[in-house]
Design a protein around this motif. Structure first.
Motif, PDB file in Angstrom:
ATOM      1  N   ALA A  73      14.831  19.705   9.496  1.00 22.63           N
ATOM      2  CA  ALA A  73      13.611  18.937   9.218  1.00 22.63           C
ATOM      3  C   ALA A  73      13.851  17.486   9.618  1.00 22.63           C
ATOM      4  CB  ALA A  73      13.240  19.008   7.735  1.00 22.63           C
ATOM      5  N   TRP A  74      12.809  16.842  10.076  1.00 20.54           N
ATOM      6  CA  TRP A  74      12.811  15.408  10.364  1.00 20.54           C
ATOM      7  C   TRP A  74      11.506  14.853   9.805  1.00 20.54           C
ATOM      8  CZ3 TRP A  74      16.427  12.878  13.867  1.00 20.54           C
ATOM      9  CH2 TRP A  74      16.230  11.485  13.931  1.00 20.54           C
ATOM     10  N   LEU A  75      11.609  13.962   8.835  1.00 17.82           N
ATOM     11  CA  LEU A  75      10.432  13.435   8.158  1.00 17.82           C
ATOM     12  C   LEU A  75      10.305  11.939   8.365  1.00 17.82           C
ATOM     13  CD1 LEU A  75      10.726  15.420   4.814  1.00 17.82           C
ATOM     14  CD2 LEU A  75       9.383  15.994   6.842  1.00 17.82           C
ATOM     15  N   ILE A  76       9.071  11.480   8.398  1.00 16.62           N
ATOM     16  CA  ILE A  76       8.729  10.084   8.650  1.00 16.62           C
ATOM     17  C   ILE A  76       7.959   9.537   7.450  1.00 16.62           C
ATOM     18  CG2 ILE A  76       7.298   8.569  10.113  1.00 16.62           C
ATOM     19  CD1 ILE A  76       9.456   9.772  11.820  1.00 16.62           C
ATOM     20  N   ALA A  77       8.279   8.327   7.025  1.00 14.08           N
ATOM     21  CA  ALA A  77       7.457   7.598   6.049  1.00 14.08           C
ATOM     22  C   ALA A  77       6.636   6.595   6.839  1.00 14.08           C
ATOM     23  CB  ALA A  77       8.326   6.891   5.013  1.00 14.08           C
ATOM     24  N   GLU A  78       5.336   6.612   6.607  1.00 12.74           N
ATOM     25  CA  GLU A  78       4.421   5.826   7.416  1.00 12.74           C
ATOM     26  C   GLU A  78       3.353   5.180   6.532  1.00 12.74           C
ATOM     27  OE1 GLU A  78       2.574   7.060  11.595  1.00 12.74           O
ATOM     28  OE2 GLU A  78       1.756   8.244   9.959  1.00 12.74           O
ATOM     29  N   ARG A  79       2.968   3.969   6.891  1.00 10.64           N
ATOM     30  CA  ARG A  79       1.875   3.278   6.204  1.00 10.64           C
ATOM     31  C   ARG A  79       0.984   2.615   7.257  1.00 10.64           C
ATOM     32  NH1 ARG A  79       4.176  -1.171   3.289  1.00 10.64           N
ATOM     33  NH2 ARG A  79       3.901  -2.265   5.242  1.00 10.64           N
ATOM     34  N   ASP A  80      -0.280   2.932   7.225  1.00 11.97           N
ATOM     35  CA  ASP A  80      -1.248   2.346   8.159  1.00 11.97           C
ATOM     36  C   ASP A  80      -0.790   2.454   9.611  1.00 11.97           C
ATOM     37  OD1 ASP A  80      -2.843   1.619   5.970  1.00 11.97           O
ATOM     38  OD2 ASP A  80      -1.805  -0.311   5.770  1.00 11.97           O
ATOM     39  N   ALA A  83       0.844  -1.187   0.000  1.00 11.92           N
ATOM     40  CA  ALA A  83       0.000   0.000   0.000  1.00 11.92           C
ATOM     41  C   ALA A  83       0.883   1.241   0.000  1.00 11.92           C
ATOM     42  CB  ALA A  83      -0.898  -0.011   1.238  1.00 11.92           C
ATOM     43  N   ALA A  84       0.301   2.343  -0.417  1.00 13.85           N
ATOM     44  CA  ALA A  84       1.022   3.614  -0.454  1.00 13.85           C
ATOM     45  C   ALA A  84       1.433   4.020   0.957  1.00 13.85           C
ATOM     46  CB  ALA A  84       0.143   4.679  -1.078  1.00 13.85           C
ATOM     47  N   PHE A  85       2.403   4.907   1.009  1.00 16.24           N
ATOM     48  CA  PHE A  85       2.846   5.427   2.297  1.00 16.24           C
ATOM     49  C   PHE A  85       2.714   6.938   2.274  1.00 16.24           C
ATOM     50  CE2 PHE A  85       6.452   4.766  -0.494  1.00 16.24           C
ATOM     51  CZ  PHE A  85       7.085   6.003  -0.482  1.00 16.24           C
ATOM     52  N   ALA A  86       2.678   7.511   3.455  1.00 19.68           N
ATOM     53  CA  ALA A  86       2.586   8.957   3.616  1.00 19.68           C
ATOM     54  C   ALA A  86       3.871   9.466   4.240  1.00 19.68           C
ATOM     55  CB  ALA A  86       1.392   9.310   4.492  1.00 19.68           C
ATOM     56  N   ILE A  87       4.194  10.696   3.937  1.00 17.83           N
ATOM     57  CA  ILE A  87       5.350  11.343   4.560  1.00 17.83           C
ATOM     58  C   ILE A  87       4.818  12.486   5.413  1.00 17.83           C
ATOM     59  CG2 ILE A  87       7.447  12.668   4.166  1.00 17.83           C
ATOM     60  CD1 ILE A  87       7.889  10.952   1.675  1.00 17.83           C
ATOM     61  N   ARG A  88       5.301  12.536   6.637  1.00 24.20           N
ATOM     62  CA  ARG A  88       4.854  13.558   7.579  1.00 24.20           C
ATOM     63  C   ARG A  88       6.029  14.026   8.418  1.00 24.20           C
ATOM     64  NH1 ARG A  88       4.898  11.510  12.683  1.00 24.20           N
ATOM     65  NH2 ARG A  88       4.518   9.280  12.972  1.00 24.20           N
ATOM     66  N   ASP A  89       5.816  15.108   9.139  1.00 19.20           N
ATOM     67  CA  ASP A  89       6.829  15.581  10.081  1.00 19.20           C
ATOM     68  C   ASP A  89       6.981  14.591  11.218  1.00 19.20           C
ATOM     69  OD1 ASP A  89       7.416  18.028   8.798  1.00 19.20           O
ATOM     70  OD2 ASP A  89       5.702  18.992   9.743  1.00 19.20           O
ATOM     71  N   GLY A  90       8.219  14.437  11.668  1.00 17.27           N
ATOM     72  CA  GLY A  90       8.465  13.614  12.842  1.00 17.27           C
ATOM     73  C   GLY A  90       8.040  14.345  14.104  1.00 17.27           C
ATOM     74  N   HIS A  91       7.756  13.605  15.132  1.00 20.77           N
ATOM     75  CA  HIS A  91       7.369  14.144  16.433  1.00 20.77           C
ATOM     76  C   HIS A  91       8.138  13.358  17.500  1.00 20.77           C
ATOM     77  CE1 HIS A  91       4.910  14.973  19.969  1.00 20.77           C
ATOM     78  NE2 HIS A  91       4.498  16.053  19.307  1.00 20.77           N
TER      79      HIS A  91
END
Length: 164
Positions: free
Chosen positions: A54-61, A2-10
């Motif tokens: 910047a700190w970015l995360i790749a996330e899926r589900d 499935a596709a993944f999303a990229i978002r800011d890290g926390h």
């Protein structure tokens, strides 16, 4: 996949990031750290570098598959428009385009923060990392020979650069 999303890290992502990073520290020479940072330390890094660069995360589900970040290249004022970059992906999510997607988003974010040049140090040998960085338009600029001792041997670090 499935596709993944990229978002800011926390900082709350610290445990997941620590779990991704630990094998690189403990089992390879990819990272020159010798002890894997814990969740609190990774949370601190996410907060610090997320604020400054910047700190970015790749996330899926809801599952974190990888991350990329920018950090200061050096501390002297004239280096303020340069950044070091890094990307790490879980072993089961490699070769799926996460590294490219994370770096593409990271470069956009760094450019918006007036970063002019990015640098990646790659512990050698590491053909997969070299291929990724060169696919992202980075060029080799030098090698530090036998700069680190890890896993019973001297390690070289190659440096790659890209102007944004």
């Amino acid at each position: 996949m499935a596709a993944f999303a990229i978002r800011d890290g926390h900082p709350r992502d610290g445990a997941a990031i620590a779990a991704i990073y630990a094998p690189y520290v403990e089992q390879t020479w990819v990272s020159f750290e010798t002890e894997a940072p814990d969740a609190a330390e990774m949370g601190r890094r996410i907060a610090e570098y997320g604020q400054s660069h910047a700190w970015l995360i790749a996330e899926r589900d809801g599952e974190i598959l990888g991350y990329a970040y920018g950090s200061p290249h050096r501390t002297r004022a004239a280096y303020a428009t340069s950044a070091d970059i890094a990307v790490y992906v879980t072993s089961d999510a490699q070769r799926l385009g996460l590294g490219r997607a994370l770096y593409t988003a990271l470069f956009d974010r760094l450019r918006a923060k007036s970063i002019h040049a990015v640098f990646a140090g790659i512990a050698l040998p590491n053909p997969a990392s070299i291929a990724l960085h060169e696919a992202m338009g980075m060029v080799p600029v030098g090698i530090y020979r036998e700069v680190g001792w890890k896993l019973g041997d001297w390690r070289d670090v190659g440096w790659w650069q890209r102007l944004l």
